[in-house]
Design an enzyme around this catalytic site. Structure first.
Site, PDB file in Angstrom:
ATOM      1  N   MET A   1       0.615  -7.088  -4.092  1.00 31.23           N
ATOM      2  CA  MET A   1       1.196  -8.394  -3.769  1.00 31.23           C
ATOM      3  C   MET A   1       0.677  -8.861  -2.403  1.00 31.23           C
ATOM      4  O   MET A   1       1.260  -9.747  -1.780  1.00 31.23           O
ATOM      5  CB  MET A   1       2.720  -8.329  -3.768  1.00 31.23           C
ATOM      6  CG  MET A   1       3.269  -7.958  -5.161  1.00 31.23           C
ATOM      7  SD  MET A   1       4.950  -8.522  -5.456  1.00 31.23           S
ATOM      8  CE  MET A   1       5.832  -7.706  -4.171  1.00 31.23           C
TER       9      MET A   1
ATOM     10  N   GLY B   1      -2.012   1.674   3.140  1.00 33.83           N
ATOM     11  CA  GLY B   1      -1.528   2.242   1.868  1.00 33.83           C
ATOM     12  C   GLY B   1      -2.250   1.611   0.684  1.00 33.83           C
ATOM     13  O   GLY B   1      -2.718   2.303  -0.234  1.00 33.83           O
ATOM     14  N   HIS B   2      -2.364   0.274   0.699  1.00 33.62           N
ATOM     15  CA  HIS B   2      -3.092  -0.415  -0.384  1.00 33.62           C
ATOM     16  C   HIS B   2      -4.561  -0.012  -0.375  1.00 33.62           C
ATOM     17  O   HIS B   2      -5.161   0.240  -1.415  1.00 33.62           O
ATOM     18  CB  HIS B   2      -3.048  -1.943  -0.179  1.00 33.62           C
ATOM     19  CG  HIS B   2      -1.689  -2.541  -0.256  1.00 33.62           C
ATOM     20  ND1 HIS B   2      -1.074  -3.123   0.832  1.00 33.62           N
ATOM     21  CD2 HIS B   2      -0.829  -2.683  -1.293  1.00 33.62           C
ATOM     22  CE1 HIS B   2       0.105  -3.592   0.474  1.00 33.62           C
ATOM     23  NE2 HIS B   2       0.286  -3.337  -0.801  1.00 33.62           N
TER      24      HIS B   2
ATOM     25  N   LYS C   1       5.027   5.581  -3.138  1.00 35.41           N
ATOM     26  CA  LYS C   1       6.219   5.143  -2.398  1.00 35.41           C
ATOM     27  C   LYS C   1       7.194   4.461  -3.350  1.00 35.41           C
ATOM     28  O   LYS C   1       8.393   4.632  -3.267  1.00 35.41           O
ATOM     29  CB  LYS C   1       5.857   4.181  -1.260  1.00 35.41           C
ATOM     30  CG  LYS C   1       7.117   3.775  -0.475  1.00 35.41           C
ATOM     31  CD  LYS C   1       6.822   2.803   0.623  1.00 35.41           C
ATOM     32  CE  LYS C   1       6.595   1.407   0.113  1.00 35.41           C
ATOM     33  NZ  LYS C   1       7.812   0.730  -0.401  1.00 35.41           N
ATOM     34  N   ASP C   2       6.629   3.685  -4.290  1.00 37.17           N
ATOM     35  CA  ASP C   2       7.452   3.024  -5.304  1.00 37.17           C
ATOM     36  C   ASP C   2       7.516   3.939  -6.530  1.00 37.17           C
ATOM     37  O   ASP C   2       6.957   3.647  -7.594  1.00 37.17           O
ATOM     38  CB  ASP C   2       6.848   1.662  -5.651  1.00 37.17           C
ATOM     39  CG  ASP C   2       6.840   0.738  -4.444  1.00 37.17           C
ATOM     40  OD1 ASP C   2       7.907   0.535  -3.851  1.00 37.17           O
ATOM     41  OD2 ASP C   2       5.750   0.258  -4.065  1.00 37.17           O
TER      42      ASP C   2
ATOM     43  N   GLN D   1       8.873   2.660  -9.842  1.00 38.30           N
ATOM     44  CA  GLN D   1       7.895   1.735 -10.431  1.00 38.30           C
ATOM     45  C   GLN D   1       6.796   2.535 -11.152  1.00 38.30           C
ATOM     46  O   GLN D   1       6.390   2.174 -12.267  1.00 38.30           O
ATOM     47  CB  GLN D   1       7.290   0.868  -9.336  1.00 38.30           C
ATOM     48  CG  GLN D   1       6.101   0.041  -9.780  1.00 38.30           C
ATOM     49  CD  GLN D   1       5.665  -0.957  -8.728  1.00 38.30           C
ATOM     50  OE1 GLN D   1       6.286  -1.990  -8.559  1.00 38.30           O
ATOM     51  NE2 GLN D   1       4.599  -0.667  -8.007  1.00 38.30           N
TER      52      GLN D   1
ATOM     53  N   VAL E   1       1.163   6.601   2.199  1.00 39.86           N
ATOM     54  CA  VAL E   1       0.545   6.652   3.531  1.00 39.86           C
ATOM     55  C   VAL E   1       1.647   6.342   4.547  1.00 39.86           C
ATOM     56  O   VAL E   1       2.438   5.411   4.351  1.00 39.86           O
ATOM     57  CB  VAL E   1      -0.619   5.646   3.646  1.00 39.86           C
ATOM     58  CG1 VAL E   1      -1.250   5.698   5.036  1.00 39.86           C
ATOM     59  CG2 VAL E   1      -1.673   5.937   2.575  1.00 39.86           C
TER      60      VAL E   1
ATOM     61  N   LEU F   1       4.249   3.258   4.946  1.00 36.34           N
ATOM     62  CA  LEU F   1       3.693   1.912   5.100  1.00 36.34           C
ATOM     63  C   LEU F   1       4.231   1.016   3.989  1.00 36.34           C
ATOM     64  O   LEU F   1       4.328   1.421   2.833  1.00 36.34           O
ATOM     65  CB  LEU F   1       2.166   1.943   5.037  1.00 36.34           C
ATOM     66  CG  LEU F   1       1.419   2.704   6.127  1.00 36.34           C
ATOM     67  CD1 LEU F   1      -0.058   2.306   6.119  1.00 36.34           C
ATOM     68  CD2 LEU F   1       1.987   2.455   7.507  1.00 36.34           C
TER      69      LEU F   1
ATOM     70  N   SER G   1       4.510  -3.514   3.173  1.00 38.86           N
ATOM     71  CA  SER G   1       4.340  -4.883   3.687  1.00 38.86           C
ATOM     72  C   SER G   1       5.645  -5.363   4.324  1.00 38.86           C
ATOM     73  O   SER G   1       5.637  -6.156   5.262  1.00 38.86           O
ATOM     74  CB  SER G   1       3.939  -5.829   2.562  1.00 38.86           C
ATOM     75  OG  SER G   1       2.778  -5.333   1.935  1.00 38.86           O
TER      76      SER G   1
HETATM   77  O1  PAF Z   1       3.888  -2.629  -6.027  1.00 38.52           O
HETATM   78  C1  PAF Z   1       3.613  -3.842  -6.011  1.00 38.52           C
HETATM   79  O2  PAF Z   1       3.023  -4.346  -5.076  1.00 38.52           O
HETATM   80  C2  PAF Z   1       4.028  -4.709  -7.186  1.00 38.52           C
HETATM   81  O3  PAF Z   1       5.242  -4.305  -7.698  1.00 38.52           O
HETATM   82  C3  PAF Z   1       2.964  -4.786  -8.295  1.00 38.52           C
HETATM   83  C4  PAF Z   1       2.720  -3.418  -8.930  1.00 38.52           C
HETATM   84  C5  PAF Z   1       1.663  -5.313  -7.723  1.00 38.52           C
HETATM   85  C6  PAF Z   1       3.430  -5.735  -9.392  1.00 38.52           C
HETATM   86  O4  PAF Z   1       3.655  -7.003  -8.910  1.00 38.52           O
END
Ligand code: PAF
Length: 293
Positions: free
Chosen positions: A30, A36-37, A150-151, A154, A177, A185, A187
């Protein structure tokens, strides 16, 4: 790096790469990217991808009405620079109408693993996540897709969806991370004031105490949770939403201590909600070591 704003553009680029025999990796995000990304891009490469697509889409369907969709941090120019530097092949940056054209009325619901914790507190959140992730999988048709641990819930939702719907993608979940003081980390860390930022590692400190108790043989869920709560509560202003010992397969209470476990928590600091977790593999749990598989 190619910037693609439409479904047709990204599909065309991916088709070209496939024609050259490339392995396509997708990193859905997002935006407001942090290390981390960016580590997901590296892990995609290590996993064998040689054509990397990163998507940036702040998905309205995964935010509740009282959540932070409107103020979610955005920095398109900064994100583009960082992805260029990481030699990403395609940045997919759709606007909302490319993902949810007028009349869009489909929703993906993954049951079971969504029943508790984040799923219980953020009604509809995981439907929004599953819907957009399935859509991104259909658009890009990646060989591998990367998500951060971290998620953790999800990750479990996406894993369940991929299995249930036979989606031909290899999922890779990358390690969280952290900052030097343990803060994961995110956002959303950008919402924290300087004072809140200094207090934020309390979440990780509490979870570490839980992990430590488990690897030293404590097997009473209530005792471990009270310990984690006590550690977190030592830091003023930290409001605990939940902190639990769970089975990372089901996100429910563990049936026993003979399998992998997870300690997971969510806290609020001012207006910012932070989540984190630590997975404790079976080989580190004294009871599991002596129990039959
Ligand atoms: O983890 C995220 O940033 C969001 O939940 C994702 C997986 C991009 C879906 O919108």
């Amino acid at each position: 790096m190619i910037l693609a704003r439409t479904v047709a553009e990204v599909r065309e680029r991916v088709a070209g790469a496939r024609g050259e025999g490339k392995v396509v990796g997708l990193v859905p995000t997002m935006g407001f990217l942090h290390e981390g990304h960016l580590s997901l891009v590296d892990v995609a490469r290590q996993g064998g991808a040689d054509f990397i697509v990163v998507s940036i889409f702040v998905n309205p369907k995964q935010f509740g009405p009282s959540e932070d969709f409107g103020r979610y941090p955005r920095d398109e120019a900064g994100d583009r620079k960082q992805l260029e530097a990481r030699e990403v092949d395609v940045l997919f940056l759709p606007d909302a109408s490319a993902i949810y054209p007028a009349g869009f009325s489909t929703s993906v619901h993954v049951g079971g693993v969504t029943a508790r914790l984040e799923g219980q507190r953020r009604q509809g959140h995981f439907d929004g996540v599953a819907t957009v992730v399935l859509k991104l999988f259909d658009i890009v048709q990646p060989d591998l897709a990367l998500f951060g641990r971290k998620d953790a819930q999800q990750c479990a939702v996406i894993e369940r969806m991929v299995r249930d719907l036979d989606i031909p993608v290899r999922l890779i979940f990358a390690e969280t991370v952290r900052e030097g003081d343990g803060l994961a980390l995110s956002s959303r860390n950008s919402y924290l004031s300087a004072e809140e930022r200094a207090l934020a590692p309390a979440l990780h400190r509490g979870l570490k105490a839980g992990e430590n108790a488990i690897v030293h043989g404590v097997d009473d869920v209530g005792e471990i949770e009270r310990l984690m709560q006590r550690i977190m509560s030592e830091t003023a202003r930290v409001e605990i939403d939940y902190v639990e010992v769970i089975d990372p397969q089901t996100f429910d209470r563990p049936e026993d201590f003979h399998r992998d476990l997870m300690v997971a928590g969510a806290v609020k600091l001012g207006r910012t909600r932070l989540i984190d977790n630590i997975r404790i593999t079976r080989d580190r749990i004294p009871h599991a070591k002596i129990a039959p598989r």
